[in-house]
Design an enzyme around this catalytic site. Structure first.
Site, PDB file in Angstrom:
ATOM      1  N   GLY A 360       0.825  -1.199   0.000  1.00 26.13           N
ATOM      2  CA  GLY A 360       0.000   0.000   0.000  1.00 26.13           C
ATOM      3  C   GLY A 360       0.854   1.241   0.000  1.00 26.13           C
ATOM      4  O   GLY A 360       2.069   1.185   0.216  1.00 26.13           O
ATOM      5  N   PRO A 361       0.253   2.385  -0.239  1.00 21.51           N
ATOM      6  CA  PRO A 361       1.013   3.641  -0.261  1.00 21.51           C
ATOM      7  C   PRO A 361       1.556   3.988   1.122  1.00 21.51           C
ATOM      8  O   PRO A 361       1.123   3.417   2.131  1.00 21.51           O
ATOM      9  CB  PRO A 361      -0.025   4.667  -0.729  1.00 21.51           C
ATOM     10  CG  PRO A 361      -1.348   4.037  -0.452  1.00 21.51           C
ATOM     11  CD  PRO A 361      -1.161   2.569  -0.554  1.00 21.51           C
ATOM     12  N   PRO A 362       2.493   4.930   1.197  1.00 22.12           N
ATOM     13  CA  PRO A 362       3.080   5.289   2.500  1.00 22.12           C
ATOM     14  C   PRO A 362       2.040   5.873   3.447  1.00 22.12           C
ATOM     15  O   PRO A 362       1.136   6.617   3.037  1.00 22.12           O
ATOM     16  CB  PRO A 362       4.141   6.345   2.134  1.00 22.12           C
ATOM     17  CG  PRO A 362       4.407   6.151   0.681  1.00 22.12           C
ATOM     18  CD  PRO A 362       3.135   5.645   0.083  1.00 22.12           C
ATOM     19  N   GLY A 363       2.196   5.501   4.723  1.00 20.51           N
ATOM     20  CA  GLY A 363       1.369   6.121   5.757  1.00 20.51           C
ATOM     21  C   GLY A 363       0.022   5.500   5.998  1.00 20.51           C
ATOM     22  O   GLY A 363      -0.774   6.041   6.778  1.00 20.51           O
ATOM     23  N   VAL A 364      -0.292   4.353   5.370  1.00 21.54           N
ATOM     24  CA  VAL A 364      -1.617   3.763   5.577  1.00 21.54           C
ATOM     25  C   VAL A 364      -1.632   2.758   6.721  1.00 21.54           C
ATOM     26  O   VAL A 364      -2.678   2.200   7.035  1.00 21.54           O
ATOM     27  CB  VAL A 364      -2.131   3.086   4.285  1.00 21.54           C
ATOM     28  CG1 VAL A 364      -2.335   4.104   3.193  1.00 21.54           C
ATOM     29  CG2 VAL A 364      -1.158   1.998   3.829  1.00 21.54           C
ATOM     30  N   GLY A 365      -0.454   2.505   7.352  1.00 21.59           N
ATOM     31  CA  GLY A 365      -0.447   1.676   8.553  1.00 21.59           C
ATOM     32  C   GLY A 365       0.023   0.258   8.344  1.00 21.59           C
ATOM     33  O   GLY A 365      -0.403  -0.643   9.070  1.00 21.59           O
ATOM     34  N   LYS A 366       0.925   0.031   7.404  1.00 21.60           N
ATOM     35  CA  LYS A 366       1.396  -1.344   7.154  1.00 21.60           C
ATOM     36  C   LYS A 366       2.244  -1.845   8.325  1.00 21.60           C
ATOM     37  O   LYS A 366       2.004  -2.929   8.869  1.00 21.60           O
ATOM     38  CB  LYS A 366       2.209  -1.382   5.856  1.00 21.60           C
ATOM     39  CG  LYS A 366       1.437  -0.971   4.619  1.00 21.60           C
ATOM     40  CD  LYS A 366       2.254  -1.107   3.357  1.00 21.60           C
ATOM     41  CE  LYS A 366       3.419  -0.133   3.326  1.00 21.60           C
ATOM     42  NZ  LYS A 366       2.994   1.280   3.309  1.00 21.60           N
ATOM     43  N   THR A 367       3.242  -1.057   8.712  1.00 31.68           N
ATOM     44  CA  THR A 367       4.121  -1.479   9.807  1.00 31.68           C
ATOM     45  C   THR A 367       3.371  -1.538  11.129  1.00 31.68           C
ATOM     46  O   THR A 367       3.548  -2.464  11.924  1.00 31.68           O
ATOM     47  CB  THR A 367       5.325  -0.516   9.918  1.00 31.68           C
ATOM     48  OG1 THR A 367       5.965  -0.433   8.643  1.00 31.68           O
ATOM     49  CG2 THR A 367       6.316  -1.019  10.949  1.00 31.68           C
ATOM     50  N   SER A 685      -7.154   5.071 -18.056  1.00 32.34           N
ATOM     51  CA  SER A 685      -8.540   5.273 -17.618  1.00 32.34           C
ATOM     52  C   SER A 685      -9.146   6.592 -18.095  1.00 32.34           C
ATOM     53  O   SER A 685     -10.331   6.831 -17.885  1.00 32.34           O
ATOM     54  CB  SER A 685      -8.621   5.195 -16.087  1.00 32.34           C
ATOM     55  OG  SER A 685      -7.880   6.237 -15.493  1.00 32.34           O
ATOM     56  N   LYS A 728     -11.859   7.289  -6.754  1.00 29.41           N
ATOM     57  CA  LYS A 728     -12.370   8.171  -7.819  1.00 29.41           C
ATOM     58  C   LYS A 728     -13.770   8.696  -7.490  1.00 29.41           C
ATOM     59  O   LYS A 728     -14.076   9.877  -7.713  1.00 29.41           O
ATOM     60  CB  LYS A 728     -12.383   7.403  -9.143  1.00 29.41           C
ATOM     61  CG  LYS A 728     -10.993   7.127  -9.713  1.00 29.41           C
ATOM     62  CD  LYS A 728     -11.076   6.359 -11.017  1.00 29.41           C
ATOM     63  CE  LYS A 728      -9.675   6.127 -11.596  1.00 29.41           C
ATOM     64  NZ  LYS A 728      -9.718   5.364 -12.855  1.00 29.41           N
TER      65      LYS A 728
END
Length: 813
Positions: A360-367, A685, A728
């Site tokens: 996922g993108p940075p800052g979404v809470g993976k770690t 798209s 979107k």
């Protein structure tokens, strides 16, 4: 004592005393400790009434306390009580002398004790010519036996050597031998003195052989003890010398302690043997040697690793769900997948399975999600950042031949954590690179393969280490840079960017309370309105996660802290509204494109998605007199440029249906521009958006300003599915769009979009661009498709017309 004669046999009535594991022989003197009450009474009766004579017979079963007639041997010895001594514990010590062998019968209980009728047993000798040779052989064996048996006195040996009668010699030797009482009883029952002496010789010879073996064993033990004592003495001397020279620690004692630790440590046998072999090398090295430190460090590494030390794991699904929900808002699909994974582990009692990869993108809470999983399962959390790692030795370690060699990061982390089943978070697994020093991603193939990682080989340890009990979770921002073999070993769990509604909830219930606590404020010191939080999200941050949002909230807390300190009023409440944000956080950092105020010709709203979320994308098309050139600007990527060409080709192919001159492209130049020219844009798209914008410019019909669209276009005008639907639609709602056109194949994805996002939005699903134009352009379908209803294919123009008479046959010339 009573005597009677029956024929030539003389019978005597005597008290009887059974013996346990002891056999009495004639002419032998034997001390015995007597404790049974019946035996004591028999001895007392013998002294009182039977001239101190008593019949001694062996018990067949020594365990019996009160034996009967069937439990006694058939032959015993009439003996005489020489001396009796009473002991303080109630037992008596009696000295007996054997007189002659006798048979017995008629066992009965008298008033005083048990009585028995005995008759003397006669002896005879077979093979008298062998007597002298047999006696001489026994004497020689007796001399050999006496040399090894120090308990046998010299006087006893001399007295036995003086005997030449076969029966007397056998009866004198057998009581001094350490053989089983059954064997002695067998000898006692033999009437043939030659056979009895042969049996005595056999037993004596066996004792001589056994005594020689015992002597060898004792000598060997004695030598070993002397060697140990010598080593101990020398070690003590070394200690004394070290002490005199000011060396407090004894190196050998240190090695002994190290070896004991290795033996006590719970580890595989291979590792233990390796460690003991290395520790043995230390004995032959002086502590000042450089190699000594290298070997000692290696042994310490083996000792410090948690080979078989496992932490107790308790997987409680309800507890895990509560922890995940408490730590993370939203992310329902990733959390549900993790709970499924934990449930399987609880049922299967193992961890063998796919490695989870959070993308996922940075800052979404993976770690932080990996930390929550560790807390939910009770495991220790180990984070290993792989960003920028380009050396294989970071994973596998260096070989010990190198100076300063160390194990890899995996083994180093396990040493710190003390347990062999932590949760390992391999962070930024997509940021690894490779160079001439090796490829770390290839080294990870073994670590992250459940079929191989139970025999992971670190170069430094050079031992197989079991990593199969470790719960591996990897994180990545993108899958494109991860090698395919490594990707194949992981199960991908995607974490999408947060929606505005989710960010608002996270800011209100997680970020704001945490920043208030970290800045030493109280909840009553600051009050932030919902509109202010929404404005921060929209105008001061542009990200997929919430890191910058937390920084802006921290700025609000700092401004509040300054006011409280300056006014010296720690109980003051600072209200922050949307209108006051600019005075606190400054000018807005970002702006989101809004829809046009009114319909415009050639301006169409598309929907785009990137790692920061969804955006509205305005596409502008203008016409100029020219020669058919097509220009695209706005820092468009290769895919988007090709989409613009495909859109134009489709419009040209439909020119006749749209009422356009079929050669319009030769008369005008077309310029397509996408604003925010400094921002790179790419992806397929925007295909139908480009087609609608070009058609609007060519027809002069404005595009409705409340309509946005997304979808890939094909040359035939088909509308193909796209991704990022949730983000979107949120961007469309934020920009005031009322109607959204999207591919029909994306209808199934609408289930994942929250109802709050779909509120006030009209979703129209389309299959073809011909369905898009009437919905998007501010005109009726008849006005848009004003040309020929059935346009002729261009291939018809390329073929010559057929003559009416082409079917007539020409005459032969």
């Amino acid at each position: 004592m009573t005597e009677s004669e029956r024929g030539t046999v003389k019978y005597v009535d005597l008290p009887i005393m059974p013996l346990r594991e002891v056999v009495m022989f004639p002419r032998s003197i034997m001390p015995l400790f007597v404790g049974r009450e019946a035996s004591i009474k028999a001895i007392e009766a013998a002294q009182a009434s039977f001239s101190k004579q008593i019949f001694l017979v062996a018990q067949l079963e020594p365990e019996l306390e009160k034996p009967d007639a069937s439990d006694l041997a058939p032959v015993g010895v009439v003996s005489k009580v020489l001396q009796m001594l009473r002991l303080p514990d109630g037992t008596i010590k009696v000295l007996f002398e054997g007189m002659y062998r006798a048979n017995w019968n008629d066992l009965r209980d008298d008033e005083q004790c048990a009585m028995v009728r005995v008759s003397r047993r006669n002896e005879w000798q077979s093979r008298p010519d062998e007597r002298e040779a047999l006696v001489r052989a026994v004497h020689e064996a007796l001399e050999e036996f006496a040399k090894n048996n120090k308990k046998l006195s010299q006087e006893s040996v001399l007295s036995m050597m003086a005997l030449h009668d076969s029966g007397s010699l056998a009866d004198a030797i057998i009581p001094n031998l350490k053989v089983d009482y059954r064997k002695k009883q067998e000898a006692l029952e033999l009437d043939d003195v030659t056979e009895r002496l042969e049996l005595a010789y056999e037993m004596l010879h066996g004792e001589v052989a056994l005594a020689s073996v015992e002597k060898r064993i004792k000598n060997r033990v004695k030598v070993q003890m002397e060697r140990n004592q010598r080593e101990y003495y020398l070690n003590e001397q070394i200690k004394a010398i070290n002490k005199e020279m000011g060396r407090d620690d004894d190196p050998m004692a240190e090695v002994d302690e190290l070896e004991q630790k290795i033996k006590d440590r719970d580890m595989p046998d291979e590792a233990r043997q390796k460690a003991l072999a290395e520790a043995k090398k230390l004995r032959s090295m002086p502590p000042s040697a450089a190699e000594y430190t290298v070997v000692r460090n290696y042994v310490d590494w083996i000792l410090d690793l948690p080979w078989n030390d496992l932490k107790q794991i308790d997987i409680d699904i309800e507890k895990a769900r509560a922890i995940l929900d408490g730590d993370h808002y939203g992310l329902e699909k990733p959390k549900e997948r993790i709970l499924e994974y934990l449930a399987v582990q609880k049922l299967s009692h193992g961890l063998k399975g796919p490695i989870l990869c959070l993308v996922g993108p940075p800052g979404v809470g993976k770690t932080s999600l990996a930390k929550s999983v560790a807390r939910a399962t009770g495991r220790d959390f180990v984070r290993l950042s792989l960003g920028g790692v380009r050396d294989e030795a970071e994973i596998r370690g260096h070989r010990r031949t190198y100076v300063g060699a160390l194990p890899g990061k995996i083994i180093q982390s396990l040493k710190r954590v003390k347990y062999n089943n932590p949760l390992f978070c391999l962070d930024e697994v997509d940021k690894m690179t490779s160079d001439y020093r090796g490829d770390p991603s290839s080294a990870l193939l073994e670590v992250l393969d459940p079929e191989q990682n139970h025999t992971f080989m670190d170069h430094y340890l050079d031992l197989e280490y079991d990593l199969s009990k470790i719960f591996f979770i990897t994180t990545a921002n993108s899958l494109h840079s991860i090698p395919v073999p490594l990707l194949d070993r992981m199960e991908i769990i995607e974490l999408n960017s947060y929606l505005e509604t989710e960010k608002r909830h996270i800011a209100r219930h997680f970020l704001l309370p945490r920043q208030i606590e970290e800045h030493g404020l109280k909840e009553s010191n600051i009050r932030v309105s919902d509109n202010a939080i929404l404005e921060i999200i929209r105008s001061y941050t542009r990200e997929a996660g919430v890191r910058n949002l937390e920084r802006e909230i921290a700025a609000l807390c700092r401004k509040t802290a300054i006011k409280l300190v300056e006014e010296d009023n720690l109980d003051k409440c600072v209200n922050i509204s949307r209108q006051s944000l600019s005075s606190i956080l400054g000018v807005k950092k970002y702006r989101h494109d809004e829809r046009e105020a009114e319909p415009q010709v050639g301006v169409c709203a598309g929907l785009a998605y990137n790692q920061r979320g969804g955006e509205i994308l305005l596409v502008e098309t203008t016409l100029m007199a020219g020669s058919g050139q097509v220009v695209t600007t706005g820092k468009l990527g290769e895919v988007m440029t090709e989409s613009a060409k495909a859109a134009l080709s489709y419009v040209r192919s439909r020119a006749e249906v749209l009422g356009l001159d079929t050669r319009f492209h030769r008369k005008v130049d077309i310029h397509v521009h996408v604003p925010s020219g400094a921002t790179p844009k790419d992806g397929p798209s925007a295909g139908i958006t480009l087609a609608t914008s070009i058609t609007s410019a060519l027809l002069g019909i404005p595009v409705r300003n409340d309509v946005a669209m997304t979808g890939e276009i094909s040359l035939r005008g088909r509308v193909l599915p796209i991704g990022g639907l949730r983000e979107k639609l949120l961007a469309a709602r934020r920009s005031g769009i009322k109607k959204v056109l999207m591919p029909r194949d994306n209808e199934k994805d609408l289930k994942e979009v929250p109802d709050e996002v779909l509120k006030d939005l009209e979703i129209v699903f389309v299959d073809h661009v011909d369905e898009v134009l009437p919905q998007a352009l501010d005109a009726s379908a008849e006005e848009i498709f004003s040309g020929r209803a059935t346009a002729q294919p261009i291939c018809r123009i390329l073929r010559p017309e057929k003559h009416e008479d082409e079917t007539k046959k020409q005459p032969a010339q």
